[in-house]
Scaffold this motif. Structure first.
Motif: not given
Lengths: 106, 565
Positions: A41, A45, A52, A55-56, B79, B86-87, B90-93, B169, B171, B175, B210-211, B223, B227
């Motif tokens: 997990q 994560s 992310a 990509s950033h 996502d 290209r992302l 997305t979900d981040v904790e 998020a 990223p 854009l 939970t992702l 993308v 841009h």
């Protein structure tokens, strides 16, 4: 009779011991599984965060000025050729007339 | 049996000589039995002891705990990626901060110390929440950055702890912010594609971080192209001192929106900026009188209905009269023009004459067929309803022919133009990546011949030395297009000073594949434009720079200059 009793008692003790050790072993394994699951997990994560972040960092808003600082630019039409023309250049070592004119007209 | 023998031996007290040796043997075996029993008991207790010892010595493994607290439900979302993977979202904790008022010892200390890390905290609110000892769970701040969370952790406040939650998020920053939309604090989509995901694709309610295991949502956006579009629009806003700008890149064969931008931008991570009108989405969320770009439709209608050919000559020397209005050309040619010249010189009189020839019924039917009379909706959200003339009489017919008195969204105009240029079949604009069979219900809107003729006119307007779109040419990429400079209506009156300047273009014109539509809101004249505000001096060159940048990204190969002329 006595021997039977003793044997039965021994069996009872032995099976109790076996049972307990199995029980504890199972719990131990369960805990191990939980630990692994938590690690998975956490890794998932972390991957999400890293994706992310990647990509950033590679967002065009950032890359564009960096590339321009290095002297890069969007490709000009005369920098691109169709595959068959590219093959012709590779054979003759010369760009077709039309292409040269295109380059000169720029 | 044996027992009976033993007791018999005891009772008879050695009266029988035969039984004594048996009793002796038993007596000799008794200590062995005892030893076994004691040994067994010791072993059993010993093993229990050993087990206890081993449990005591091994490090404590994690224990799951059930805490009685209100279930904080949030949503785990798939996502969002662009057409090349290209992302985009997305979900981040992220740690969220909560307090348990029952455990908080000194609430003033908690509040005061927290304010040093979270300066914008509502102190009185938190104090009130913490004084209610009956509550066991109070959110303080959700979705903290790891850095801030660490600083709060370092304060060492009892009764304050963290809980991992999912946070959206973006990223790529701002854009495509308008298209992506936004989510609320529970990670639920509230606008744009995020809302579409909630409504159609589906999200999963979760009680922990939970992702999502759902497949990512693949958009039609690119993308790189997005841009380039936003960057060129930025430059245009600065260069021509515009109030805003909007742009669109559309794949006219599939209806995919490759890029769509409205300036000023909004950041999907800070959706509050979307409230004011200037930041509104302009491509599908706003309707505008688009001006001369509309002549594309008028001329296409005339060709398709067989009312004219590109060579048909119209006498445009006299202005058109409609009631008390006089419709004349900005730069009258002073001679009769062919239909092709009406298009390239952008003659209002010529367009009006073509519309009058077609009549109100056919004009309305044609616009209806192209989807300009109903709102055009994409997955990214609601589309504005077009504003149509109340009556379709001579005056309305003439003004509609050159894009006034009718306000449509740029997206639906682009889709209509795409149908005219792509061989004549209908398309449905989409922000999702094209999948085979999506356009199964495509219908024919104009004939193949009309489409080819319009493509030639588009190209002519850019290649011709007198063409209004000549500044849109990019060597090698066969660009064709049409200008539009419309006066912006404010409170029902046209403001001569404020114009909406636009350019609709397609490339490569030998087999049109992509359409670009650039709109500049209230551009000002500058030295570069010779003081002009017309689309041919601003929107056209912006389009040229845009196509020069994106054509190679879209896989359009340049052709030599010689071959295109």
């Amino acid at each position: 009779m006595r021997l039977l009793n003793v044997t039965a008692f021994c069996f009872a003790v032995a099976s109790a011991f076996l049972l307990y050790s199995l029980n504890y072993e199972t719990r131990h394994l369960e805990a191990q599984i939980q630990g692994q699951e938590r690690a998975a997990q956490k890794a998932k994560s972390d991957i999400a965060v890293l994706k992310a972040e990647r990509s950033h960092l590679s967002r065009p808003e950032r890359i564009d000025p960096l590339a321009r600082q290095l002297g890069l630019m969007p490709p000009r039409p005369d920098q691109l050729v169709a595959p068959d023309v590219a093959a012709a250049i590779a054979v003759t070592g010369k760009a077709p007339v039309a292409l040269r004119r295109l380059a000169e007209s720029e | 049996m044996q027992r009976r023998n033993i007791s018999a031996g005891a009772v008879h007290g050695g009266g029988s000589g035969q039984q004594v040796p048996g009793g002796d043997r038993l007596r000799r075996r008794a200590p062995v039995v005892n030893a076994t029993l004691i040994g067994g008991a010791l072993l059993a207790f010993g093993s229990v002891g050993a087990q206890l010892l081993s449990l005591g010595l091994t490090p404590r493994t994690h224990m799951s705990m059930a805490v009685s607290e209100p279930v904080a439900t949030s949503f785990s979302r798939p996502d969002i990626i662009d057409r090349n993977g290209r992302l985009l979202a997305t979900d981040v904790e992220a740690p969220s901060l909560f307090a348990d008022p029952a455990i908080v010892i000194d609430r003033d200390e908690v509040v005061e110390k927290l304010v040093t890390v979270l300066p914008d905290l509502d102190q009185s609110d938190l104090r009130a929440a913490l004084s209610d000892k009956a509550r066991r769970f109070v959110w303080i701040r959700r979705g903290l950055s790891p850095k801030v969370a660490q600083r709060i952790h370092n304060l060492g406040l009892p009764g304050v702890s963290f809980r991992k939650e999912l946070r959206r998020a973006y990223p790529a920053g701002a854009l495509a912010g308008h298209l992506l939309g936004s989510v609320n604090v529970d990670n639920k989509g509230t606008a744009g594609i995020e809302k579409y995901i909630d409504d159609v694709i589906g999200v999963d309610a979760v009680n922990s971080a939970t992702l999502s295991t759902r497949a990512p949502v693949r958009l039609s956006l690119d993308v790189g192209v997005q841009h380039a579009l936003e960057d060129e629009l930025d430059t245009a806003v600065r260069r021509y001192k515009s109030e805003g700008a909007a742009g669109l890149v559309l794949d006219i064969k599939t209806g995919e929106i490759v890029a769509s931008a409205s300036l000023p931008r909004i950041d999907p991570a800070r959706p509050t900026a979307a409230i004011d009108a200037a930041h509104a989405e302009k491509i599908s969320g706003g309707t505008y009188e688009l001006g001369s770009v509309f002549k594309t439709l008028t001329v296409a209608m005339a060709l398709d209905e067989g009312l004219a050919t590109p060579a048909t000559v119209l006498d445009v020397r006299e202005p058109l009269q409609a009631g008390r209005h006089t419709i004349s050309d900005l730069h009258s040619a002073g001679r009769p023009l062919t239909v092709a010249e009406v298009f390239t010189h952008s003659s209002n009189v010529g367009a009006g004459m073509l519309a009058l020839q077609a009549g109100p019924d056919r004009t309305r039917a044609f616009l209806q067929k192209l989807g300009l009379l109903d709102a055009a909706k994409t997955e990214a959200g609601i589309a504005a309803q077009p504003q149509l003339p109340e009556r379709w009489e001579r005056a309305e017919l003439i003004t509609v022919s050159y894009g006034h008195g009718i306000a449509v969204s740029p997206l639906q105009f682009a889709a209509a133009t795409a149908s005219i240029l792509n061989g004549g079949v209908s398309i449905t604009p989409t922000v999702l990546k094209y999948q085979a069979g999506t356009n199964a219900k495509a219908t024919r809107l104009v004939t193949r011949e009309t489409s080819a003729a319009m493509a030639r006119l588009f190209r002519l307007n850019v290649m011709d030395a007198d063409g209004t779109g000549k500044r849109a040419d990019v060597p090698g990429y066969r660009v064709g297009g049409k200008t539009g400079t419309a006066e912006l209506a404010e409170n029902g009156r046209y403001d001569k000073k404020a114009v909406l300047s636009s350019f609709v273009a397609a490339f490569p014109m030998d087999d049109p594949h992509y359409l670009t539509f650039v709109l500049l809101f209230e551009p000002k004249g500058s030295v570069e434009t010779g003081g002009q505000r017309t689309a041919s001096t601003n929107a056209a060159p912006v389009t040229a720079r845009l196509i020069g940048r994106i054509a190679s990204q879209l896989g359009v190969a340049p052709m030599s200059v010689v071959a295109t002329q």
